[in-house]
Design a protein around this motif. Structure first.
Motif, PDB file in Angstrom:
ATOM      1  N   ILE A 190       0.843  -1.197   0.000  1.00 13.50           N
ATOM      2  CA  ILE A 190       0.000   0.000   0.000  1.00 13.50           C
ATOM      3  C   ILE A 190       0.878   1.247   0.000  1.00 13.50           C
ATOM      4  N   LEU A 191       1.897   1.235   0.839  1.00 12.89           N
ATOM      5  CA  LEU A 191       2.779   2.396   0.902  1.00 12.89           C
ATOM      6  C   LEU A 191       3.434   2.630  -0.453  1.00 12.89           C
ATOM      7  N   ARG A 192       3.936   1.542  -1.040  1.00 14.22           N
ATOM      8  CA  ARG A 192       4.718   1.681  -2.261  1.00 14.22           C
ATOM      9  C   ARG A 192       3.849   1.982  -3.480  1.00 14.22           C
ATOM     10  N   ARG A 193       2.674   1.329  -3.542  1.00 19.17           N
ATOM     11  CA  ARG A 193       1.890   1.410  -4.771  1.00 19.17           C
ATOM     12  C   ARG A 193       0.749   2.413  -4.702  1.00 19.17           C
ATOM     13  N   VAL A 194       0.293   2.733  -3.490  1.00 14.95           N
ATOM     14  CA  VAL A 194      -0.842   3.648  -3.398  1.00 14.95           C
ATOM     15  C   VAL A 194      -0.420   4.994  -2.804  1.00 14.95           C
ATOM     16  N   VAL A 195       0.180   4.941  -1.617  1.00 13.78           N
ATOM     17  CA  VAL A 195       0.422   6.193  -0.894  1.00 13.78           C
ATOM     18  C   VAL A 195       1.539   7.007  -1.534  1.00 13.78           C
ATOM     19  N   MET A 196       2.651   6.346  -1.852  1.00 14.66           N
ATOM     20  CA  MET A 196       3.786   7.114  -2.379  1.00 14.66           C
ATOM     21  C   MET A 196       3.504   7.760  -3.730  1.00 14.66           C
ATOM     22  N   PRO A 197       2.880   7.030  -4.670  1.00 15.82           N
ATOM     23  CA  PRO A 197       2.580   7.698  -5.942  1.00 15.82           C
ATOM     24  C   PRO A 197       1.654   8.901  -5.760  1.00 15.82           C
ATOM     25  N   LEU A 198       0.772   8.835  -4.768  1.00 14.22           N
ATOM     26  CA  LEU A 198      -0.137   9.962  -4.537  1.00 14.22           C
ATOM     27  C   LEU A 198       0.588  11.159  -3.942  1.00 14.22           C
ATOM     28  N   SER A 199       1.732  10.895  -3.302  1.00 14.47           N
ATOM     29  CA  SER A 199       2.388  11.960  -2.541  1.00 14.47           C
ATOM     30  C   SER A 199       3.650  12.449  -3.209  1.00 14.47           C
ATOM     31  N   LYS A 200       3.774  12.209  -4.505  1.00 18.38           N
ATOM     32  CA  LYS A 200       5.027  12.549  -5.184  1.00 18.38           C
ATOM     33  C   LYS A 200       5.477  13.979  -4.919  1.00 18.38           C
ATOM     34  N   ALA A 201       4.547  14.913  -4.993  1.00 19.58           N
ATOM     35  CA  ALA A 201       4.942  16.316  -4.853  1.00 19.58           C
ATOM     36  C   ALA A 201       5.505  16.585  -3.462  1.00 19.58           C
ATOM     37  N   VAL A 202       4.810  16.072  -2.451  1.00 19.96           N
ATOM     38  CA  VAL A 202       5.273  16.321  -1.080  1.00 19.96           C
ATOM     39  C   VAL A 202       6.612  15.639  -0.848  1.00 19.96           C
ATOM     40  N   ILE A 203       6.735  14.437  -1.374  1.00 16.82           N
ATOM     41  CA  ILE A 203       8.005  13.727  -1.200  1.00 16.82           C
ATOM     42  C   ILE A 203       9.131  14.509  -1.873  1.00 16.82           C
ATOM     43  N   ALA A 204       8.826  15.088  -3.022  1.00 16.90           N
ATOM     44  CA  ALA A 204       9.850  15.890  -3.699  1.00 16.90           C
ATOM     45  C   ALA A 204      10.267  17.076  -2.831  1.00 16.90           C
ATOM     46  N   VAL A 205       9.287  17.716  -2.214  1.00 17.53           N
ATOM     47  CA  VAL A 205       9.601  18.868  -1.371  1.00 17.53           C
ATOM     48  C   VAL A 205      10.455  18.454  -0.182  1.00 17.53           C
ATOM     49  N   VAL A 206      10.018  17.405   0.480  1.00 18.37           N
ATOM     50  CA  VAL A 206      10.777  16.940   1.647  1.00 18.37           C
ATOM     51  C   VAL A 206      12.173  16.506   1.212  1.00 18.37           C
ATOM     52  N   GLY A 207      12.254  15.859   0.066  1.00 19.44           N
ATOM     53  CA  GLY A 207      13.561  15.479  -0.459  1.00 19.44           C
ATOM     54  C   GLY A 207      14.437  16.709  -0.679  1.00 19.44           C
ATOM     55  N   LEU A 208      13.832  17.760  -1.222  1.00 15.57           N
ATOM     56  CA  LEU A 208      14.595  19.003  -1.424  1.00 15.57           C
ATOM     57  C   LEU A 208      15.097  19.543  -0.094  1.00 15.57           C
ATOM     58  N   PHE A 209      14.221  19.548   0.917  1.00 13.55           N
ATOM     59  CA  PHE A 209      14.634  20.065   2.225  1.00 13.55           C
ATOM     60  C   PHE A 209      15.811  19.257   2.770  1.00 13.55           C
ATOM     61  N   TYR A 210      15.703  17.947   2.660  1.00  9.30           N
ATOM     62  CA  TYR A 210      16.800  17.114   3.151  1.00  9.30           C
ATOM     63  C   TYR A 210      18.073  17.382   2.355  1.00  9.30           C
ATOM     64  N   ALA A 211      17.933  17.404   1.025  1.00  7.34           N
ATOM     65  CA  ALA A 211      19.122  17.576   0.183  1.00  7.34           C
ATOM     66  C   ALA A 211      19.803  18.902   0.492  1.00  7.34           C
ATOM     67  N   VAL A 212      19.005  19.953   0.620  1.00  2.90           N
ATOM     68  CA  VAL A 212      19.580  21.256   0.938  1.00  2.90           C
ATOM     69  C   VAL A 212      20.282  21.190   2.288  1.00  2.90           C
ATOM     70  N   GLY A 213      19.643  20.528   3.238  1.00  4.96           N
ATOM     71  CA  GLY A 213      20.245  20.396   4.562  1.00  4.96           C
ATOM     72  C   GLY A 213      21.584  19.691   4.501  1.00  4.96           C
ATOM     73  N   PHE A 214      21.652  18.590   3.770  1.00  2.00           N
ATOM     74  CA  PHE A 214      22.911  17.847   3.690  1.00  2.00           C
ATOM     75  C   PHE A 214      23.962  18.640   2.928  1.00  2.00           C
ATOM     76  N   TRP A 215      23.532  19.263   1.856  1.00  7.41           N
ATOM     77  CA  TRP A 215      24.488  20.024   1.052  1.00  7.41           C
ATOM     78  C   TRP A 215      25.045  21.204   1.856  1.00  7.41           C
ATOM     79  N   ASN A 216      24.196  21.823   2.666  1.00  8.37           N
ATOM     80  CA  ASN A 216      24.608  23.017   3.396  1.00  8.37           C
ATOM     81  C   ASN A 216      25.289  22.724   4.721  1.00  8.37           C
ATOM     82  N   ALA A 217      25.239  21.473   5.173  1.00  9.63           N
ATOM     83  CA  ALA A 217      25.718  21.178   6.529  1.00  9.63           C
ATOM     84  C   ALA A 217      27.176  21.584   6.664  1.00  9.63           C
ATOM     85  N   PHE A 218      27.428  22.403   7.653  1.00  6.30           N
ATOM     86  CA  PHE A 218      28.771  22.904   7.838  1.00  6.30           C
ATOM     87  C   PHE A 218      29.285  22.510   9.220  1.00  6.30           C
TER      88      PHE A 218
END
Lengths: 297, 332
Positions: A190-218
């Motif tokens: 359910i998570l993989r086939r139903v919930v995640m495809p529905l949440s692509k946009a939010v996952i992208a945003v959260v992914g961006l937040f994480y990526a920025v955090g890791f890239w910026n970590a000083f």
């Protein structure tokens, strides 16, 4: 929707020239203050030695653009390694953090066994910070000093990102999950086939937040990494731009060096570019993501 | 098209009553729930492990604040010394300097930074052209994604002794201004950096709150002859009160953490007299100076005071009839 909003409501008077100009001044000034420094840095990094000497240090627009500074940086040595480190930490870190956060957020978004106490466990992290020293001791005890994992693992779960995802998952209609269950789907499916495809946009945003955090970590890098060959871009930026130490030909593995000015600015640009690249793609999603998290959280 | 947040009605204002979940929370025996939920529990494990190792373990590790901690002995074998470390801190003038700097900087930030995003949001919201609004938002959000190192590097290149603003001043025959190294004006510099980096981003939430103001109220007020300032004062601001209070509480809870990276990066150029805050004190005393116990004691004191401030601010908000951050229990 946006067209309706762009029409002036009938009860609203036409803005007077005075207010118009005040608004323009404030917003325009703010935007210029943001854009100009970034532009100067990019221009100077692309400027030729002669441009820089003529302009006395900084260039608003390079008349003879050259990528020599970048060639020097990428030709090997310290900076090239740092970029490799930052890219690795960002990619691996974001992947691990996303997987962990999605799993935890989905599991606590439904009334399941242990869901409540685990949720409280996460929310408590918003209240209290464990402190630098005990954190350092734990990382040290785990043997992660001078290991890139010390930059990745402590950041693998962000409470804010968790809340954004969980809020979104909670709003997935229960009927959808119900019907999937009746069709025999497991929670994993359910998570993989139903919930995640529905949440692509939010996952992208959260992914961006994480990526920025890791890239910026000083600070984590400063704290946990003594070995200069494992320094990420941000620490290089601090050492060679903020503290003004100069990069030697030896460290870069090439000579002769271009103007130190353009070299320094090129380091700044290297730290800036990945974010400038992903930003336009995700920008249209993230306000929504932020607000989902903030309103509920 | 529908991505522009300022034009959206938030659908979250009043959560629709949720249909009963397929998983009923009724009292089922543990074994039944386990058989039903084991996959969900499995999904929680990695996250819980990270929390335990990188949050709860360090929280417990704070006991070194009550020890004469020796790194080669470790937590288990170091001597306990009660509250001695806190007594030492109390007697340490550097700690008081750091505390004073923290409070001064926090206050300056609270007073000077907080209104800026609200003002920006009000202006942006009053724009009629969607194109201009979107262009401004794109530019204003960007600096939030830049690291502090980068932001300070940009400031240094712009305002520093050899930066382009001072270059221009020199070319104009004027004296350069030491924006970046003057301890007296450091609080203002810090606020300027914060505004540059985060004011645009902080605007988002106010913009969202603005879209949820009932347009009928404006219409009625306008019909009754209220001008734009009266509408702002009597409708817009009261409608945003909840959000404003919420953000104020969050800021207060974060008061002692005033931009840590921002200070550690500028401590060298401005000097610890102005730029030493509790976090940098912890780092320099503990990790750099090797006085682990004092550092941990300062860090623990900071953590506890922050948590108390957050809780206190939230309690006051509740007393004033605002929802605050922690809602009453019982809502999922």
């Amino acid at each position: 929707m946006s067209i309706a909003a762009s029409r002036r409501p009938i009860w609203k008077e036409r803005p007077s020239p005075f207010y118009q100009s005040v608004k323009t001044l404030v917003l325009g000034g703010f935007a210029v203050a943001i854009i100009v420094p970034i532009m100067v840095v990019i221009s100077t990094s692309l400027a030729s030695d002669q441009d820089i000497i003529d302009a006395g240090g900084y260039v608003l627009w390079p008349s003879h653009p050259t990528v020599k500074a970048y060639e020097t940086l990428f030709s090997g040595g310290l900076m090239a390694r740092a970029i490799g480190v930052s890219v690795f930490v960002t990619l691996v870190g974001t992947a691990i953090a996303l997987a962990t956060t999605i799993a935890l957020a989905y599991a606590t978004s439904r009334p399941v066994l242990f869901g409540r106490p685990v949720l409280l466990m996460v929310l408590f992290t918003l209240l209290f910070a464990p402190g630098i020293i005990p954190m350092f001791l734990v990382v040290k005890q785990l043997g992660l000093i001078d290991s890139l994992w010390s930059l990745i693992l402590p950041g693998a779960l962000g409470a804010f990102n968790f809340i954004v995802l969980r809020t979104f998952f909670m709003n997935v209609p229960a009927e959808l999950l119900e019907s999937a269950r009746i069709d025999g789907a497991s929670d994993f499916t359910i998570l993989r086939r139903v919930v995640m495809p529905l949440s692509k946009a939010v996952i992208a945003v959260v992914g961006l937040f994480y990526a920025v955090g890791f890239w910026n970590a000083f600070f984590n890098a400063l704290l946990y990494l003594n070995d200069t060959s494992k320094w990420p871009v941000q620490v290089i930026l601090r050492t060679y731009v903020l503290q003004g130490k100069s990069l030697s030909a030896d460290q870069l593995g090439v000579e002769p060096l271009p103007q130190p000015q353009s070299l320094q600015m090129a380091v700044v640009v290297v730290a800036l570019v990945p974010i400038a690249l992903v930003y336009p793609f995700l920008q249209r999603h993230f306000t929504k993501g932020v607000i989902t998290g903030a309103v509920k959280g | 098209m529908e991505t522009l947040v300022a034009t959206q009605r938030p659908e979250t204002a009043e959560p629709a009553p949720r249909p009963p979940d397929v998983r009923r929370t009724a009292k089922l025996p543990l074994s039944v729930r386990w058989r039903r939920d084991w996959q969900m529990v499995l999904l929680m494990i990695p996250g819980v492990l990270f929390l335990l190792v990188f949050f709860y373990l360090p929280v417990i590790g704070n006991v070194v604040a009550f020890q004469d901690f020796q790194p080669f002995l470790g937590i288990m074998h170091s001597e306990w010394n009660g509250v001695q470390n806190f007594v030492n801190l109390y007697a340490n003038p550097d700690f008081w300097d750091a505390l004073r700097n923290t409070l001064v900087l926090a206050l300056v930030q609270l007073v000077l930074f907080f209104p800026v995003p609200l003002a920006l949001a009000l202006i942006v919201d009053s724009l009629v052209s969607n194109r201009i609004r979107r262009a401004f938002q794109t530019v204003a959000y960007l600096p939030h994604f830049l690291s502090w190192v980068l932001v300070i590097a940009l400031f240094q290149q712009s305002l520093g002794g050899a930066g382009f603003v001072n270059n221009l001043l020199r070319q104009a025959g004027l004296d350069p201004i030491p924006f970046m190294t003057n301890p007296d004006t450091f609080p203002l510099l810090v606020v300027a950096q914060l505004v540059w980096k985060d004011a645009g981003w902080a605007m988002i939430i106010f913009l969202a709150a603005l879209t949820s103001v009932d347009v009928a109220l404006y219409e009625a007020a306008a019909a009754d002859g209220a001008g734009r300032w009266r509408r702002l004062w009597h409708i817009t601001l009261p409608s945003m009160r909840t959000v404003i209070v919420l953000l104020l509480i969050l800021r207060i809870g974060d008061v002692l953490s005033v931009g840590f990276e921002q200070f550690i990066l500028q401590r060298d150029s401005v000097g610890p007299g102005a730029a030493e805050v509790l976090d940098t004190f912890t780092y320099y005393a503990g990790v750099v100076g090797g006085d682990w116990s004092s550092g941990a004691a300062a860090g623990l004191a900071k953590g506890v005071i922050s948590a108390l401030l957050l809780w206190g601010a939230n309690t006051i908000a509740h007393k004033l009839g605002e929802p605050g951050i922690f809602q009453k229990r019982g809502q999922q």
